[in-house]
Design a protein around this motif. Structure first.
Motif, PDB file in Angstrom:
ATOM      1  N   PRO A  98     -33.798  -9.401 -47.706  1.00  9.82           N
ATOM      2  CA  PRO A  98     -32.585 -10.088 -48.146  1.00  9.82           C
ATOM      3  C   PRO A  98     -32.848 -11.455 -48.783  1.00  9.82           C
ATOM      4  N   ASP A 104     -24.713  -5.714 -50.354  1.00 10.77           N
ATOM      5  CA  ASP A 104     -25.003  -6.112 -48.983  1.00 10.77           C
ATOM      6  C   ASP A 104     -26.021  -5.128 -48.412  1.00 10.77           C
ATOM      7  N   LYS A 105     -26.352  -5.269 -47.141  1.00  9.23           N
ATOM      8  CA  LYS A 105     -27.403  -4.417 -46.567  1.00  9.23           C
ATOM      9  C   LYS A 105     -27.013  -2.940 -46.516  1.00  9.23           C
ATOM     10  N   GLU A 124     -26.079 -12.499 -46.825  1.00  5.81           N
ATOM     11  CA  GLU A 124     -27.356 -11.914 -47.207  1.00  5.81           C
ATOM     12  C   GLU A 124     -27.151 -10.954 -48.373  1.00  5.81           C
ATOM     13  N   TYR A 177     -28.852  -8.329 -51.376  1.00  3.22           N
ATOM     14  CA  TYR A 177     -29.954  -7.412 -51.671  1.00  3.22           C
ATOM     15  C   TYR A 177     -29.848  -6.990 -53.131  1.00  3.22           C
TER      16      TYR A 177
END
Length: 485
Positions: A219, A243-244, A257, A259
């Motif tokens: 991230p 996002d994740k 975070e 990505y």
């Protein structure tokens, strides 16, 4: 190095600066490019935040700097104004009394540790002064009462504040000429307490990632004092910021975070994306110049545009390095970090060192750079692209020389005390100057304007052109370091 120069007269300063750049020690093991590269070219090294252009000194009064041998020098002391790229205005004081400011110099928001504040034990007291004086405290009657200063104007309040800051930032023996301003400076110096460095307006941690196509790279954590920031789409087809869980992200806040989602089958490549916000930059943030112009510290901010750029590198196989760089004032250089998320080693040469970063490993190399010296590093990536870092290493204030000049002058002008601020046309006349040791007039306010600063500016420009913008390294990846090469 510029910091070691003796400043005799404005007429000779340009020639001295040019000569100093040409004869100072360059980074060991580097090669100098044959073409001119301006330090302030696009894409300078920046961890994120506000970038701005210096408009000049706007609110000021006189101060007197005490020099070696009992001499004194009059100079203006007060608030500068900067115009923020994308919109906004900043008010700043300077933290390097012996260096000049350059007209329309470009500045970047910079962590304390990458400026002279990083090694200054009094840096936290400067922040206290900023928070407890003008312009953060605009009730001048109340401020004067606290300092037992009688009556203060905006000009004398700014001068007293700048004088107190110089005492902490440079250890300078300096006083405000106005009695009320001097009392304010004394009160601020006596009352100051150490405070912690304020947070960046916007940054990304880290600002570069790498990995294989078909995965989410990251991230990357957003750090900001803004309520929200806008995230732009990457400049590569099919690649997204998510996002994740893979959901697209167009807005972020502090701690978000991010990505970089690279679909399987995407050709090897790179992409960048931007995060931008509108916020007031925190008082006490440092601003370093892309040229050799006085480092500044923030005293006030309007709602301003701040931004940070993230990057990603991906490939199907081979070495896949993510490269980052930041100034390391403690070691007198620039830390270049390579994190290899590929399945083969990434090998390159830097500053006479052969560096091999194994698969899944990360290594940092500190490249020594002379104080006040511009630099540019270009590192070849697998696939033929390059990553470039550029800037100026400005980690120290210019200490006043203790030895007298050996050539030139009539002996009445002290070295190393060129007037600090650049008025940017805010004054057209002279207020005169003081020297207790001779007949020369020093510290003339007009000398802080564009007319008499021209030789110095020309000297720096010539020096940069002759050097090709400083120490320039072209770093080639070794054969066999990545697949497909």
């Amino acid at each position: 190095m510029f910091a070691a120069l003796s400043v005799q007269r404005r007429e000779r300063l340009g020639r001295r600066l040019a000569a100093a750049v040409l004869t100072s020690g360059l980074v060991a093991g580097g090669s100098i490019a044959g073409t001119a590269v301006a330090v302030a070219d696009e894409n300078p090294q920046h961890q994120g935040g506000a970038s701005a252009t210096l408009n000049g000194l706007t609110t000021y009064d006189d101060a007197v700097l005490k020099l070696n041998g009992g001499k004194t020098k009059k100079l203006p002391a007060g608030l500068f104004e900067m115009a923020v790229d994308g919109g906004g205005t900043l008010k700043t004081y300077c933290i390097d009394i012996h260096n000049p400011t350059l007209p329309k110099a470009k500045y970047l928001e910079t962590p304390w540790e990458q400026t002279s504040l990083g090694s200054n034990e009094q840096a936290g007291k400067i922040l206290w002064v900023l928070k407890n004086s003008y312009p953060q405290v605009d009730d001048l009657a109340d401020l004067a009462k606290k300092a037992d200063a009688g009556s203060l104007t905006k000009e004398t309040a700014a001068a007293g504040t700048q004088v107190a800051i110089w005492r902490f930032s440079d250890g300078a023996d300096v006083e405000a000429k106005d009695p009320a301003a001097e009392k304010l400076a004394d009160w601020l110096e006596k009352s100051a307490e150490k405070l912690q460095e304020p947070k960046a307006s916007l940054s990304l941690e880290p600002n570069a990632v790498s990995g294989k196509a078909g995965s989410k790279l990251g991230p990357i954590t957003v750090r900001t004092n803004a309520e929200r920031a806008t995230v732009t789409a990457p400049d590569a087809a099919g690649v997204k910021v998510t996002d994740k869980n893979g959901a697209p992200v167009t807005e972020a806040k502090d701690g978000t975070e991010l990505y970089v989602d690279v679909p399987a089958g995407t050709a090897d490549g790179t992409a960048t994306f931007n995060v931008q916000a509108s916020t007031s930059v925190s008082v006490g943030r440092a601003f370093a110049s892309l040229s050799k112009s006085q480092t500044q510290i923030l005293a006030g901010s309007s709602e301003s545009t701040v931004s940070a750029t993230g990057s990603a590198v991906w490939a199907k196989q081979g070495a896949i390095p993510a490269l980052t760089a930041e100034k390391n004032c403690a070691k007198g250089g620039v830390d270049v970090t390579a994190k290899n998320e590929g399945d083969e080693a990434f090998t390159f040469e830097l500053a006479d060192q052969k560096v091999e970063v194994g698969a899944g490993e990360s290594k940092t190399v500190t490249v020594p750079v002379g104080e006040d010296q511009p630099y540019e590093f270009s590192i070849a990536l697998p696939g033929g692209e390059t990553k470039t870092f550029k800037g100026v290493l400005d980690c120290k204030t210019s200490a006043e020389p203790t030895t007298p000049p050996t050539t030139g002058g009539n002996g009445d002008e002290e070295p190393g005390t060129d007037p600090t601020p650049q008025s940017g046309g805010t004054t057209s006349g002279s207020t005169g100057g003081d020297t207790t040791g001779g007949g020369d007039t020093t510290g003339d306010l007009a000398e802080t304007g564009a007319s008499n600063a021209t030789p110095m500016i020309a000297g720096i420009a010539i020096a940069f052109v002759l050097l090709g913008g400083g120490a320039v390294f072209i770093l080639r990846k070794k054969k066999g370091a990545a697949a497909g090469q």
